[in-house]
Design a protein around this motif. Structure first.
Motif, PDB file in Angstrom:
ATOM      1  N   VAL A  42       0.908  -1.163  -0.071  1.00 26.55           N
ATOM      2  CA  VAL A  42       0.051   0.012  -0.097  1.00 26.55           C
ATOM      3  C   VAL A  42       0.825   1.304  -0.059  1.00 26.55           C
ATOM      4  N   GLU A  43       1.935   1.195   0.775  1.00 21.29           N
ATOM      5  CA  GLU A  43       2.775   2.210   1.149  1.00 21.29           C
ATOM      6  C   GLU A  43       3.619   2.592  -0.627  1.00 21.29           C
ATOM      7  N   GLY A  44       3.768   1.663  -1.292  1.00 21.86           N
ATOM      8  CA  GLY A  44       4.238   1.647  -2.517  1.00 21.86           C
ATOM      9  C   GLY A  44       3.199   2.223  -3.499  1.00 21.86           C
ATOM     10  N   GLN A  45       1.771   1.975  -3.561  1.00 23.20           N
ATOM     11  CA  GLN A  45       0.769   2.559  -4.140  1.00 23.20           C
ATOM     12  C   GLN A  45       0.536   4.016  -3.958  1.00 23.20           C
ATOM     13  N   ILE A  46       0.803   4.381  -2.781  1.00 27.49           N
ATOM     14  CA  ILE A  46       0.611   5.748  -2.269  1.00 27.49           C
ATOM     15  C   ILE A  46       1.780   6.555  -2.952  1.00 27.49           C
ATOM     16  N   ARG A  47       3.144   5.949  -2.917  1.00 28.72           N
ATOM     17  CA  ARG A  47       4.088   6.777  -3.587  1.00 28.72           C
ATOM     18  C   ARG A  47       3.798   6.906  -5.172  1.00 28.72           C
ATOM     19  N   GLY A  48       3.335   5.770  -5.618  1.00 25.64           N
ATOM     20  CA  GLY A  48       2.896   5.652  -7.042  1.00 25.64           C
ATOM     21  C   GLY A  48       1.868   6.860  -7.167  1.00 25.64           C
ATOM     22  N   LEU A  49       0.920   6.980  -6.339  1.00 24.90           N
ATOM     23  CA  LEU A  49      -0.018   8.287  -6.458  1.00 24.90           C
ATOM     24  C   LEU A  49       0.657   9.440  -6.694  1.00 24.90           C
ATOM     25  N   GLN A  50       1.749   9.773  -5.750  1.00 25.86           N
ATOM     26  CA  GLN A  50       2.425  10.887  -5.660  1.00 25.86           C
ATOM     27  C   GLN A  50       3.019  11.142  -7.014  1.00 25.86           C
ATOM     28  N   ARG A  51       3.715  10.210  -7.646  1.00 25.29           N
ATOM     29  CA  ARG A  51       4.347  10.459  -8.746  1.00 25.29           C
ATOM     30  C   ARG A  51       3.230  10.577  -9.714  1.00 25.29           C
ATOM     31  N   MET A  52       2.295  10.074  -9.759  1.00 25.63           N
ATOM     32  CA  MET A  52       1.245  10.290 -10.817  1.00 25.63           C
ATOM     33  C   MET A  52       0.820  12.026 -10.902  1.00 25.63           C
ATOM     34  N   VAL A  53       0.592  12.331  -9.528  1.00 26.20           N
ATOM     35  CA  VAL A  53       0.115  13.605  -9.477  1.00 26.20           C
ATOM     36  C   VAL A  53       1.280  14.641 -10.139  1.00 26.20           C
ATOM     37  N   GLU A  54       2.562  14.385  -9.370  1.00 25.12           N
ATOM     38  CA  GLU A  54       3.756  14.886 -10.023  1.00 25.12           C
ATOM     39  C   GLU A  54       3.923  15.272 -11.395  1.00 25.12           C
ATOM     40  N   GLU A  55       3.350  13.803 -12.257  1.00 22.77           N
ATOM     41  CA  GLU A  55       3.857  13.972 -13.512  1.00 22.77           C
ATOM     42  C   GLU A  55       2.423  14.351 -14.139  1.00 22.77           C
ATOM     43  N   ASP A  56       1.353  14.982 -13.739  1.00 24.46           N
ATOM     44  CA  ASP A  56       0.124  15.423 -14.129  1.00 24.46           C
ATOM     45  C   ASP A  56      -0.596  14.532 -14.988  1.00 24.46           C
ATOM     46  N   VAL A  57      -0.490  13.233 -14.531  1.00 22.90           N
ATOM     47  CA  VAL A  57      -1.472  12.118 -15.007  1.00 22.90           C
ATOM     48  C   VAL A  57      -2.876  12.366 -14.933  1.00 22.90           C
ATOM     49  N   TYR A  58      -3.681  11.817 -15.895  1.00 19.79           N
ATOM     50  CA  TYR A  58      -5.101  11.972 -16.066  1.00 19.79           C
ATOM     51  C   TYR A  58      -5.901  11.705 -14.820  1.00 19.79           C
ATOM     52  N   CYS A  59      -6.921  12.616 -14.572  1.00 14.09           N
ATOM     53  CA  CYS A  59      -7.162  12.418 -13.220  1.00 14.09           C
ATOM     54  C   CYS A  59      -8.123  11.205 -12.928  1.00 14.09           C
ATOM     55  N   ILE A  60      -8.846  10.521 -13.913  1.00 17.70           N
ATOM     56  CA  ILE A  60      -9.292   9.370 -13.750  1.00 17.70           C
ATOM     57  C   ILE A  60      -8.451   8.375 -13.487  1.00 17.70           C
ATOM     58  N   ASP A  61      -7.373   8.210 -14.047  1.00 16.03           N
ATOM     59  CA  ASP A  61      -6.262   7.103 -13.838  1.00 16.03           C
ATOM     60  C   ASP A  61      -5.684   7.331 -12.340  1.00 16.03           C
ATOM     61  N   ILE A  62      -5.812   8.608 -11.827  1.00 13.23           N
ATOM     62  CA  ILE A  62      -5.081   8.707 -10.525  1.00 13.23           C
ATOM     63  C   ILE A  62      -6.231   8.139  -9.582  1.00 13.23           C
ATOM     64  N   LEU A  63      -7.554   8.649 -10.057  1.00 14.96           N
ATOM     65  CA  LEU A  63      -8.605   8.150  -9.160  1.00 14.96           C
ATOM     66  C   LEU A  63      -8.978   6.615  -8.946  1.00 14.96           C
ATOM     67  N   THR A  64      -8.507   6.083 -10.016  1.00 12.69           N
ATOM     68  CA  THR A  64      -8.470   4.644 -10.315  1.00 12.69           C
ATOM     69  C   THR A  64      -7.603   3.813  -9.245  1.00 12.69           C
ATOM     70  N   GLN A  65      -6.344   4.484  -9.151  1.00 13.22           N
ATOM     71  CA  GLN A  65      -5.264   4.136  -8.155  1.00 13.22           C
ATOM     72  C   GLN A  65      -5.641   4.131  -6.871  1.00 13.22           C
ATOM     73  N   VAL A  66      -6.520   5.509  -6.526  1.00 12.32           N
ATOM     74  CA  VAL A  66      -6.945   5.949  -4.894  1.00 12.32           C
ATOM     75  C   VAL A  66      -7.622   4.646  -4.826  1.00 12.32           C
ATOM     76  N   SER A  67      -8.630   4.427  -5.550  1.00 11.82           N
ATOM     77  CA  SER A  67      -9.619   3.547  -4.966  1.00 11.82           C
ATOM     78  C   SER A  67      -8.983   2.145  -4.931  1.00 11.82           C
ATOM     79  N   ALA A  68      -7.814   1.604  -5.747  1.00 11.79           N
ATOM     80  CA  ALA A  68      -7.270   0.400  -5.638  1.00 11.79           C
ATOM     81  C   ALA A  68      -6.558   0.468  -4.012  1.00 11.79           C
TER      82      ALA A  68
END
Length: 93
Positions: A18-44
């Protein structure tokens, strides 16, 4: 000894994942990934934490609460109330 002690390594492994997933979420936001993709990962990540919580709750009920209930007295009532409050917090989240 806590109810989860026998599964401690499995819980730590899941929490590290889970910690790795959260770090991945941080990277996604830093890299301006599409909102829905980030929300999908938040859900996971949320589902993964919920799975940990449910496992801990099951361990608590089957070990700590069951032990207190078998002993009876005020400790039993307190453990049941404690478990009920934990369930209520999980349902609200």
């Amino acid at each position: 000894m806590h109810g989860y002690s026998g599964d401690k390594q499995a819980y730590l492994t899941r929490l590290r994942r889970v910690e790795g997933q959260i770090r991945g979420l941080q990277r996604m936001v830093e890299e301006d990934v599409y909102c829905i993709d980030i929300l999908t990962q938040v859900s996971a990540a949320t589902r993964a934490l919920q799975a940990v919580a449910l496992g801990l709750l099951e361990d608590h009920i089957s070990h700590c609460v069951a032990e207190a209930v078998s002993g009876g007295g005020p400790d039993a009532e307190e453990k049941v109330k404690e478990a009920s409050a934990a369930i209520a917090r999980l349902v609200r989240s």
